[in-house]
Design an enzyme around this catalytic site. Structure first.
Site, PDB file in Angstrom:
ATOM      1  N   HIS A   1       0.494  -1.618   0.132  1.00  0.00           N
ATOM      2  CA  HIS A   1       0.339  -0.150   0.206  1.00  0.00           C
ATOM      3  C   HIS A   1       0.917   1.565  -0.234  1.00  0.00           C
ATOM      4  CE1 HIS A   1       0.861  -0.567   4.554  1.00  0.00           C
ATOM      5  NE2 HIS A   1       0.707   0.829   4.376  1.00  0.00           N
TER       6      HIS A   1
ATOM      7  N   HIS B   1       3.814   6.888   3.980  1.00  0.00           N
ATOM      8  CA  HIS B   1       4.488   6.056   3.888  1.00  0.00           C
ATOM      9  C   HIS B   1       3.974   4.964   2.521  1.00  0.00           C
ATOM     10  CE1 HIS B   1       1.820   4.373   6.298  1.00  0.00           C
ATOM     11  NE2 HIS B   1       2.110   3.400   5.658  1.00  0.00           N
TER      12      HIS B   1
ATOM     13  N   GLU C   1       7.430   0.911   4.961  1.00  0.00           N
ATOM     14  CA  GLU C   1       7.199  -0.266   5.902  1.00  0.00           C
ATOM     15  C   GLU C   1       7.672  -1.205   5.340  1.00  0.00           C
ATOM     16  OE1 GLU C   1       3.178   0.512   6.593  1.00  0.00           O
ATOM     17  OE2 GLU C   1       3.454  -1.460   8.001  1.00  0.00           O
TER      18      GLU C   1
END
Ligand code: CO
Length: 134
Positions: A7, A79, A130
């Site tokens: 994502h 992020h 991430e």
């Protein structure tokens, strides 16, 4: 080592309002808001064929998104998240190359119920990054 893009997370003052350009404007599949108090966020998920966009609204004064919005009042890229087959091996390899984990680098259970960890933007061209166990 890096697998799929999972994502892209975008901070927004109002996640539902932010989702309208994706649903009504762009015809994407957009979820109802989901509150994740343990992560300090309300999330609206935009589902794409190959990944998701997560619109993050602060939930509570201690939310990491609240601090981000002080610096970026209209929102912005928060992020990106990549899947990895072996989270600890990926962390160790990146740390050996100079990447700096957030906190002590110990994986925590993320918003999808899978182990995740974050790397500071330094070393990733200014983008908080991430990694999620695939
Ligand atoms: Co994320």
């Amino acid at each position: 080592m890096l697998g799929r893009l999972n994502h892209v997370a975008i901070a927004a003052p109002d996640a539902v309002a932010a989702g309208r350009v994706y649903s009504e404007g762009a015809g994407a599949e957009v979820s109802a808001p989901v509150d994740l108090p343990e992560h300090g966020v309300r999330v609206v998920f935009v589902s794409l064929p190959n990944a998701k966009v997560e619109l993050l609204e602060p939930l509570g004064a201690e939310s990491p998104i609240a601090k981000f919005l002080v610096r970026n009042p209209q929102g912005g890229l928060h992020h990106v998240c990549y899947e990895v087959a072996d989270l600890v091996a990926a962390r160790d390899r990146l740390v050996a190359q100079g990447a700096v984990p957030v906190g002590d680098g110990t994986p925590k259970i993320g918003a999808h119920g899978k182990p995740v960890l974050f790397f500071k933007p330094t070393g990733f061209s200014g983008v908080l990054t991430e990694l999620e166990q695939a």
